[in-house]
Scaffold this motif. Structure first.
Motif, PDB file in Angstrom:
ATOM      1  N   ALA A   6       0.956  -1.243  -0.136  1.00  0.00           N
ATOM      2  CA  ALA A   6       0.146  -0.049   0.046  1.00  0.00           C
ATOM      3  C   ALA A   6       0.802   1.185   0.059  1.00  0.00           C
ATOM      4  O   ALA A   6       1.528   1.484   0.836  1.00  0.00           O
ATOM      5  CB  ALA A   6      -0.789   0.036   1.432  1.00  0.00           C
ATOM      6  N   ALA A   7       0.871   1.987  -0.968  1.00  0.00           N
ATOM      7  CA  ALA A   7       1.677   3.328  -1.307  1.00  0.00           C
ATOM      8  C   ALA A   7       0.819   4.456  -1.450  1.00  0.00           C
ATOM      9  O   ALA A   7       0.023   4.248  -2.450  1.00  0.00           O
ATOM     10  CB  ALA A   7       2.698   3.017  -2.112  1.00  0.00           C
ATOM     11  N   TYR A   8       1.198   5.883  -0.964  1.00  0.00           N
ATOM     12  CA  TYR A   8       0.459   6.887  -1.160  1.00  0.00           C
ATOM     13  C   TYR A   8       1.426   7.990  -1.557  1.00  0.00           C
ATOM     14  O   TYR A   8       2.576   8.144  -0.778  1.00  0.00           O
ATOM     15  CB  TYR A   8      -0.090   7.211   0.278  1.00  0.00           C
ATOM     16  N   ASP A   9       1.093   8.552  -2.777  1.00  0.00           N
ATOM     17  CA  ASP A   9       1.674   9.749  -3.152  1.00  0.00           C
ATOM     18  C   ASP A   9       1.212  10.908  -2.398  1.00  0.00           C
ATOM     19  O   ASP A   9       0.049  11.546  -2.822  1.00  0.00           O
ATOM     20  CB  ASP A   9       1.879   9.829  -4.635  1.00  0.00           C
ATOM     21  N   THR A  10       2.033  11.436  -1.556  1.00  0.00           N
ATOM     22  CA  THR A  10       1.486  12.490  -0.675  1.00  0.00           C
ATOM     23  C   THR A  10       1.993  13.957  -1.112  1.00  0.00           C
ATOM     24  O   THR A  10       2.994  14.332  -0.737  1.00  0.00           O
ATOM     25  CB  THR A  10       1.866  12.152   0.791  1.00  0.00           C
ATOM     26  N   GLU A  11       1.024  14.803  -1.627  1.00  0.00           N
ATOM     27  CA  GLU A  11       1.898  15.649  -2.527  1.00  0.00           C
ATOM     28  C   GLU A  11       1.131  16.931  -2.567  1.00  0.00           C
ATOM     29  O   GLU A  11       1.644  18.045  -3.180  1.00  0.00           O
ATOM     30  CB  GLU A  11       1.713  15.169  -3.949  1.00  0.00           C
ATOM     31  N   SER A  12      -0.145  17.172  -1.650  1.00  0.00           N
ATOM     32  CA  SER A  12      -0.662  18.331  -1.948  1.00  0.00           C
ATOM     33  C   SER A  12      -1.242  18.896  -0.465  1.00  0.00           C
ATOM     34  O   SER A  12      -1.402  18.135   0.350  1.00  0.00           O
ATOM     35  CB  SER A  12      -1.935  18.478  -2.849  1.00  0.00           C
ATOM     36  N   PRO A  13      -1.705  20.230  -0.229  1.00  0.00           N
ATOM     37  CA  PRO A  13      -2.036  20.579   1.135  1.00  0.00           C
ATOM     38  C   PRO A  13      -3.290  19.576   1.361  1.00  0.00           C
ATOM     39  O   PRO A  13      -3.502  19.490   2.576  1.00  0.00           O
ATOM     40  CB  PRO A  13      -2.410  21.820   0.911  1.00  0.00           C
ATOM     41  N   GLN A  14      -4.094  19.226   0.517  1.00  0.00           N
ATOM     42  CA  GLN A  14      -5.335  18.270   0.831  1.00  0.00           C
ATOM     43  C   GLN A  14      -5.177  16.875   1.254  1.00  0.00           C
ATOM     44  O   GLN A  14      -6.095  16.259   1.647  1.00  0.00           O
ATOM     45  CB  GLN A  14      -6.203  18.340  -0.546  1.00  0.00           C
ATOM     46  N   CYS A  15      -3.557  16.724   1.125  1.00  0.00           N
ATOM     47  CA  CYS A  15      -3.525  15.364   1.386  1.00  0.00           C
ATOM     48  C   CYS A  15      -3.309  15.066   3.266  1.00  0.00           C
ATOM     49  O   CYS A  15      -3.764  14.039   3.632  1.00  0.00           O
ATOM     50  CB  CYS A  15      -1.946  14.908   1.033  1.00  0.00           C
ATOM     51  N   LEU A  16      -3.222  16.245   4.097  1.00  0.00           N
ATOM     52  CA  LEU A  16      -3.229  15.955   5.434  1.00  0.00           C
ATOM     53  C   LEU A  16      -4.451  15.415   5.973  1.00  0.00           C
ATOM     54  O   LEU A  16      -4.456  14.170   6.673  1.00  0.00           O
ATOM     55  CB  LEU A  16      -2.826  17.232   6.108  1.00  0.00           C
ATOM     56  N   ALA A  17      -5.561  16.017   5.652  1.00  0.00           N
ATOM     57  CA  ALA A  17      -6.917  15.655   6.323  1.00  0.00           C
ATOM     58  C   ALA A  17      -7.232  13.970   5.659  1.00  0.00           C
ATOM     59  O   ALA A  17      -7.622  13.341   6.276  1.00  0.00           O
ATOM     60  CB  ALA A  17      -7.908  16.531   5.680  1.00  0.00           C
ATOM     61  N   ALA A  18      -6.733  13.965   4.293  1.00  0.00           N
ATOM     62  CA  ALA A  18      -7.080  12.403   3.633  1.00  0.00           C
ATOM     63  C   ALA A  18      -6.012  11.761   4.592  1.00  0.00           C
ATOM     64  O   ALA A  18      -6.607  10.292   4.832  1.00  0.00           O
ATOM     65  CB  ALA A  18      -6.614  12.710   2.223  1.00  0.00           C
ATOM     66  N   CYS A  19      -4.933  11.771   4.929  1.00  0.00           N
ATOM     67  CA  CYS A  19      -3.983  10.973   5.543  1.00  0.00           C
ATOM     68  C   CYS A  19      -4.603  10.368   7.022  1.00  0.00           C
ATOM     69  O   CYS A  19      -4.434   9.339   7.398  1.00  0.00           O
ATOM     70  CB  CYS A  19      -2.546  11.536   5.704  1.00  0.00           C
ATOM     71  N   HIS A  20      -5.181  11.492   7.660  1.00  0.00           N
ATOM     72  CA  HIS A  20      -5.788  11.045   8.942  1.00  0.00           C
ATOM     73  C   HIS A  20      -6.875   9.778   8.657  1.00  0.00           C
ATOM     74  O   HIS A  20      -6.824   8.846   9.479  1.00  0.00           O
ATOM     75  CB  HIS A  20      -6.646  12.326   9.494  1.00  0.00           C
ATOM     76  N   LYS A  21      -7.643   9.836   7.593  1.00  0.00           N
ATOM     77  CA  LYS A  21      -8.669   8.925   7.477  1.00  0.00           C
ATOM     78  C   LYS A  21      -8.013   7.722   6.976  1.00  0.00           C
ATOM     79  O   LYS A  21      -8.213   6.525   7.305  1.00  0.00           O
ATOM     80  CB  LYS A  21      -9.643   9.354   6.195  1.00  0.00           C
ATOM     81  N   ILE A  22      -6.964   7.829   6.054  1.00  0.00           N
ATOM     82  CA  ILE A  22      -6.300   6.617   5.547  1.00  0.00           C
ATOM     83  C   ILE A  22      -5.704   5.824   6.786  1.00  0.00           C
ATOM     84  O   ILE A  22      -5.639   4.312   6.877  1.00  0.00           O
ATOM     85  CB  ILE A  22      -5.155   7.138   4.594  1.00  0.00           C
ATOM     86  N   VAL A  23      -4.801   6.678   7.744  1.00  0.00           N
ATOM     87  CA  VAL A  23      -4.442   5.893   8.553  1.00  0.00           C
ATOM     88  C   VAL A  23      -5.286   5.186   9.677  1.00  0.00           C
ATOM     89  O   VAL A  23      -5.088   4.135  10.151  1.00  0.00           O
ATOM     90  CB  VAL A  23      -3.232   6.828   9.519  1.00  0.00           C
ATOM     91  N   GLU A  24      -6.340   5.634   9.737  1.00  0.00           N
ATOM     92  CA  GLU A  24      -7.328   5.103  10.596  1.00  0.00           C
ATOM     93  C   GLU A  24      -7.712   3.731   9.970  1.00  0.00           C
ATOM     94  O   GLU A  24      -7.932   2.778  10.798  1.00  0.00           O
ATOM     95  CB  GLU A  24      -8.625   6.009  10.658  1.00  0.00           C
ATOM     96  N   ILE A  25      -7.761   3.612   8.693  1.00  0.00           N
ATOM     97  CA  ILE A  25      -8.129   2.452   7.984  1.00  0.00           C
ATOM     98  C   ILE A  25      -7.028   1.340   8.333  1.00  0.00           C
ATOM     99  O   ILE A  25      -7.598   0.338   8.481  1.00  0.00           O
ATOM    100  CB  ILE A  25      -8.574   2.648   6.642  1.00  0.00           C
ATOM    101  N   HIS A  26      -5.975   2.063   8.037  1.00  0.00           N
ATOM    102  CA  HIS A  26      -4.985   0.858   8.284  1.00  0.00           C
ATOM    103  C   HIS A  26      -4.647   0.424   9.518  1.00  0.00           C
ATOM    104  O   HIS A  26      -4.147  -0.792   9.654  1.00  0.00           O
ATOM    105  CB  HIS A  26      -3.426   1.846   7.725  1.00  0.00           C
ATOM    106  N   ARG A  27      -4.961   1.298  10.681  1.00  0.00           N
ATOM    107  CA  ARG A  27      -4.935   0.829  12.008  1.00  0.00           C
ATOM    108  C   ARG A  27      -5.957  -0.306  12.214  1.00  0.00           C
ATOM    109  O   ARG A  27      -5.685  -1.166  12.852  1.00  0.00           O
ATOM    110  CB  ARG A  27      -4.770   1.808  13.068  1.00  0.00           C
TER     111      ARG A  27
END
Ligand SMILES: [Zn+2]
Length: 279
Positions: A6-27
């Motif tokens: 699972a790999a994520y290209d984290t590249e714009s200001p909008q990615c931070l809010a998205a990463c919170h949700k993504i991390v939750e699913i991964h956990r």
């Protein structure tokens, strides 16, 4: 045995809010991930990213300093100067290491290329001297088409850098499958297609369609071909804009469980392949 990365290209200001949700699913699924992060994006919110990704489940690696092109790209634009290329590669790594206080082993150049860094020894030299151990730069099908086939990992022997691994990414850049860049139609299909099941009649409209035209056929194909790994090309900003509940991630992780496919990071893959080499 095929594994998933699972790999994520984290590249714009909008990615931070998205990463919170993504991390939750991964956990929730206890699934690891590799986050390739643009240096400038990290500079804007270092503490929040550290808090979010400082976890044994996650690898943090570089997506260059500011997403500038390392090679000429027919869609993303021409390469920047050698001096700027050095900054993209070096500063991108330094920032990851400063923020997360652990080694940054890999770099995924912005957009990626149809042949990765084949025939680009001058870029590989900078990457090697910076101390990276792998690049993930082969992210397209033949002649800059989508989707990217299940290219296998290789080392840059011909370019004179046998210690540098290439870890290709697979399938669609999901943002392009959805038209999320708002660029309008693009000339990115191959005829005849290598993977006809992965060509939808239009942009996908739902997480279910995304899964049906990208994730499922690719994972199935990886199993049939006994590919060492399969790794879709995901962008947090685009996932969140299209599917704010992250249903596609849940579907994918459930499907991997059904198929008994384990998930590792690119740094895990690096250790496994280097161990195989030394035996
Ligand atoms: Zn990118």
């Amino acid at each position: 045995m095929t594994v998933y990365i699972a790999a994520y290209d984290t590249e714009s200001p909008q990615c931070l809010a998205a990463c919170h949700k993504i991390v939750e699913i991964h956990r929730k699924f206890d699934v690891p991930a590799s986050f390739f992060i643009v240096g400038e994006v990290l500079e804007a919110n270092p503490d929040e990213y550290r808090e979010l990704l400082d976890d044994k489940l996650f690898e943090t690696a570089s997506h260059t300093y500011s997403h500038k092109m390392l090679r000429d790209h027919p869609i993303c634009g021409p390469a920047v100067s050698k001096k700027e290329i050095e900054k993209e590669i070096l500063r991108g790594k330094t920032l990851i290491e400063q923020v997360f206080n652990r080694p940054c082993l890999g770099i995924r150049p912005g957009c990626g290329f149809t042949n990765g860094l084949r025939g680009a020894p001058e870029i590989l030299r900078i990457i090697k001297e910076a101390g990276y151990r792998y690049v993930s730069s082969l992210l397209w099908g033949p002649d800059y088409t989508m989707p990217a086939p299940l290219n296998r990992p290789f080392r840059y022997l011909e370019e004179g850098f046998p210690e540098i691994w290439e870890f290709p990414g697979h399938g669609w850049h999901e943002n392009l499958l959805k038209g999320n860049n708002r660029s309008g139609p693009l000339r990115i299909l191959l005829f005849p297609p290598l993977m006809p099941k992965m060509i939808p009649p239009s942009y996908v409209k739902t997480p279910e369609e995304e899964f049906e035209f990208n994730n499922k056929p690719l994972i199935d194909m990886a199993i049939v071909e006994d590919a060492p790994y399969v790794s879709l090309i995901w962008h947090p900003w685009s996932l969140n804009a299209f599917d704010p509940e992250m249903k596609m991630l849940e579907m994918t992780f459930r499907y991997l469980r059904v198929k008994d496919i384990s998930v590792i990071t690119f740094s895990d893959l690096l250790s496994i392949l280097n161990e195989d080499l030394s035996q």
